[in-house]
Design a protein around this motif. Sequence first.
Motif, PDB file in Angstrom:
ATOM      1  N   ASN A  64      29.838  22.211 -25.259  1.00  0.00           N
ATOM      2  CA  ASN A  64      29.601  23.194 -24.203  1.00  0.00           C
ATOM      3  C   ASN A  64      30.168  22.771 -22.846  1.00  0.00           C
ATOM      4  O   ASN A  64      30.644  23.610 -22.084  1.00  0.00           O
ATOM      5  CB  ASN A  64      28.103  23.460 -24.071  1.00  0.00           C
ATOM      6  CG  ASN A  64      27.485  23.984 -25.357  1.00  0.00           C
ATOM      7  OD1 ASN A  64      26.742  23.276 -26.020  1.00  0.00           O
ATOM      8  ND2 ASN A  64      27.798  25.207 -25.736  1.00  0.00           N
ATOM      9  N   ASN A  65      30.118  21.476 -22.553  1.00  0.00           N
ATOM     10  CA  ASN A  65      30.643  21.008 -21.276  1.00  0.00           C
ATOM     11  C   ASN A  65      32.120  20.629 -21.350  1.00  0.00           C
ATOM     12  O   ASN A  65      32.918  21.054 -20.517  1.00  0.00           O
ATOM     13  CB  ASN A  65      29.821  19.812 -20.779  1.00  0.00           C
ATOM     14  CG  ASN A  65      28.399  20.211 -20.421  1.00  0.00           C
ATOM     15  OD1 ASN A  65      28.097  21.388 -20.300  1.00  0.00           O
ATOM     16  ND2 ASN A  65      27.532  19.232 -20.258  1.00  0.00           N
ATOM     17  N   VAL A  66      32.493  19.838 -22.363  1.00  0.00           N
ATOM     18  CA  VAL A  66      33.885  19.400 -22.482  1.00  0.00           C
ATOM     19  C   VAL A  66      34.756  20.495 -23.078  1.00  0.00           C
ATOM     20  O   VAL A  66      35.797  20.869 -22.518  1.00  0.00           O
ATOM     21  CB  VAL A  66      33.987  18.111 -23.329  1.00  0.00           C
ATOM     22  CG1 VAL A  66      35.448  17.707 -23.502  1.00  0.00           C
ATOM     23  CG2 VAL A  66      33.192  16.978 -22.685  1.00  0.00           C
ATOM     24  N   ASP A 116      33.896  23.586 -23.402  1.00  0.00           N
ATOM     25  CA  ASP A 116      33.624  24.824 -22.669  1.00  0.00           C
ATOM     26  C   ASP A 116      33.311  26.001 -23.588  1.00  0.00           C
ATOM     27  O   ASP A 116      33.786  27.125 -23.380  1.00  0.00           O
ATOM     28  CB  ASP A 116      34.805  25.168 -21.761  1.00  0.00           C
ATOM     29  CG  ASP A 116      34.414  26.165 -20.671  1.00  0.00           C
ATOM     30  OD1 ASP A 116      33.236  26.145 -20.260  1.00  0.00           O
ATOM     31  OD2 ASP A 116      35.278  26.956 -20.253  1.00  0.00           O
ATOM     32  N   THR A 122      25.751  19.432 -26.674  1.00  0.00           N
ATOM     33  CA  THR A 122      25.840  20.130 -25.397  1.00  0.00           C
ATOM     34  C   THR A 122      26.928  19.526 -24.520  1.00  0.00           C
ATOM     35  O   THR A 122      27.718  20.260 -23.892  1.00  0.00           O
ATOM     36  CB  THR A 122      24.489  20.078 -24.663  1.00  0.00           C
ATOM     37  OG1 THR A 122      23.479  20.667 -25.501  1.00  0.00           O
ATOM     38  CG2 THR A 122      24.554  20.840 -23.355  1.00  0.00           C
ATOM     39  N   LEU A 123      26.978  18.198 -24.469  1.00  0.00           N
ATOM     40  CA  LEU A 123      27.985  17.524 -23.654  1.00  0.00           C
ATOM     41  C   LEU A 123      29.397  17.751 -24.190  1.00  0.00           C
ATOM     42  O   LEU A 123      30.326  18.048 -23.429  1.00  0.00           O
ATOM     43  CB  LEU A 123      27.693  16.018 -23.600  1.00  0.00           C
ATOM     44  CG  LEU A 123      26.421  15.596 -22.833  1.00  0.00           C
ATOM     45  CD1 LEU A 123      26.191  14.105 -22.975  1.00  0.00           C
ATOM     46  CD2 LEU A 123      26.531  15.989 -21.365  1.00  0.00           C
ATOM     47  N   VAL A 124      29.561  17.632 -25.503  1.00  0.00           N
ATOM     48  CA  VAL A 124      30.902  17.698 -26.105  1.00  0.00           C
ATOM     49  C   VAL A 124      31.396  19.136 -26.227  1.00  0.00           C
ATOM     50  O   VAL A 124      32.492  19.477 -25.771  1.00  0.00           O
ATOM     51  CB  VAL A 124      30.915  17.007 -27.480  1.00  0.00           C
ATOM     52  CG1 VAL A 124      32.274  17.202 -28.167  1.00  0.00           C
ATOM     53  CG2 VAL A 124      30.604  15.523 -27.331  1.00  0.00           C
ATOM     54  N   VAL A 175      21.758  16.955 -27.390  1.00  0.00           N
ATOM     55  CA  VAL A 175      22.337  16.501 -26.124  1.00  0.00           C
ATOM     56  C   VAL A 175      23.830  16.216 -26.290  1.00  0.00           C
ATOM     57  O   VAL A 175      24.657  16.640 -25.452  1.00  0.00           O
ATOM     58  CB  VAL A 175      21.609  15.235 -25.622  1.00  0.00           C
ATOM     59  CG1 VAL A 175      22.368  14.616 -24.444  1.00  0.00           C
ATOM     60  CG2 VAL A 175      20.186  15.578 -25.205  1.00  0.00           C
ATOM     61  N   ILE A 176      24.200  15.529 -27.372  1.00  0.00           N
ATOM     62  CA  ILE A 176      25.611  15.212 -27.625  1.00  0.00           C
ATOM     63  C   ILE A 176      26.417  16.487 -27.826  1.00  0.00           C
ATOM     64  O   ILE A 176      27.519  16.646 -27.273  1.00  0.00           O
ATOM     65  CB  ILE A 176      25.758  14.296 -28.846  1.00  0.00           C
ATOM     66  CG1 ILE A 176      25.090  12.936 -28.581  1.00  0.00           C
ATOM     67  CG2 ILE A 176      27.222  14.096 -29.199  1.00  0.00           C
ATOM     68  CD1 ILE A 176      25.669  12.182 -27.418  1.00  0.00           C
ATOM     69  N   PHE A 182      21.599  23.643 -24.429  1.00  0.00           N
ATOM     70  CA  PHE A 182      20.778  22.675 -25.162  1.00  0.00           C
ATOM     71  C   PHE A 182      19.855  23.373 -26.149  1.00  0.00           C
ATOM     72  O   PHE A 182      19.722  22.961 -27.309  1.00  0.00           O
ATOM     73  CB  PHE A 182      19.952  21.841 -24.179  1.00  0.00           C
ATOM     74  CG  PHE A 182      18.944  20.947 -24.840  1.00  0.00           C
ATOM     75  CD1 PHE A 182      19.319  19.725 -25.376  1.00  0.00           C
ATOM     76  CD2 PHE A 182      17.606  21.338 -24.936  1.00  0.00           C
ATOM     77  CE1 PHE A 182      18.384  18.900 -25.998  1.00  0.00           C
ATOM     78  CE2 PHE A 182      16.675  20.523 -25.551  1.00  0.00           C
ATOM     79  CZ  PHE A 182      17.062  19.304 -26.077  1.00  0.00           C
TER      80      PHE A 182
END
Length: 294
Positions: free
Chosen positions: A69-71, A73, A65-67, A62-63, A83
């Motif tokens: 892949n989302n932040v 990119d 994915t957030l850091v 989860v971490i 995930f």
Amino acid sequence: MKQEQWLYTISPKKSLMYLNFKEIWQYRDLLFLFVKRDVITLYKQTILGPLWYFIQPLFTSVIFTLVFNNVADIKVGNGIPAFLFNLAGITSWNYFSGCIKGTSDTFKKNQGIFGKVYFPRVIMPMSTVISNLMKFGIQLLVFVCFYIYFVFFTDLANNSIPQIELIVLPVLVVLMGFLGLGLGMSISSMTTKYRDLTFLVGFGVQLLMYASAVMYPIELIKQKVEADIIPKFAGVFIEYNPMAVIIEMFRYMTLGIGTFNVNKLIYTGIICLSIFLVGLIIFNRTEKTFIDTI
């Protein structure tokens, strides 16, 4: 006077590549006892206990994915959920890192036992590899459960299917075990004289994770090298890092993303076996005198 006949003679090994499978088999009960000890005592007196086997890879995924892949990119491509992509990498990485961390302080952690009774010393690092194999099986089951979930509740089935190369998965697991065992035995042998290495192991393993394509595809590194964003030597190091190759192949087998190259598999096998043999040589050499220096 009749000369007494001994059943066993304990003496320093003459060959540095000595590995007596017959003797290890004779002490198999002790090996399984150490495996049981490693599994039971790891989360003893904790509230959640064995649930940490499930929680740790999930939280890490989860971490990531957030850091990443989302932040940051980072795109994983092919419609694969980020995930699930990260969970695949972490599942593989956790087995290797557990092996190397668990075996890297074999002599220091068990000096009290080693100084009192004889048994094949290699049993200790072997027990760590086997106990981590059990944890890997649990975390692999977690990965399979999430894969099934994404297949039924998303369009993953249209973008990803397990590949026929999945039959080679046991080979990858064995190679990770050899690699972790070889590096762990080498580090454990050196820590008998240089205690500083104990503090560097965790830091070094953490750095190695970022160079092992755990949270990004190798294809992305190739693109960054072509765009002169990453130095070429760094790209080559990551591409031919044995763990990066193994993780990339694991993702290809399970998710159909990445590449599977037989030549790289052979290359990785040679590197892992070579590192294991070097670790065995250093381990056997240190075993003869470590009790005087530990």
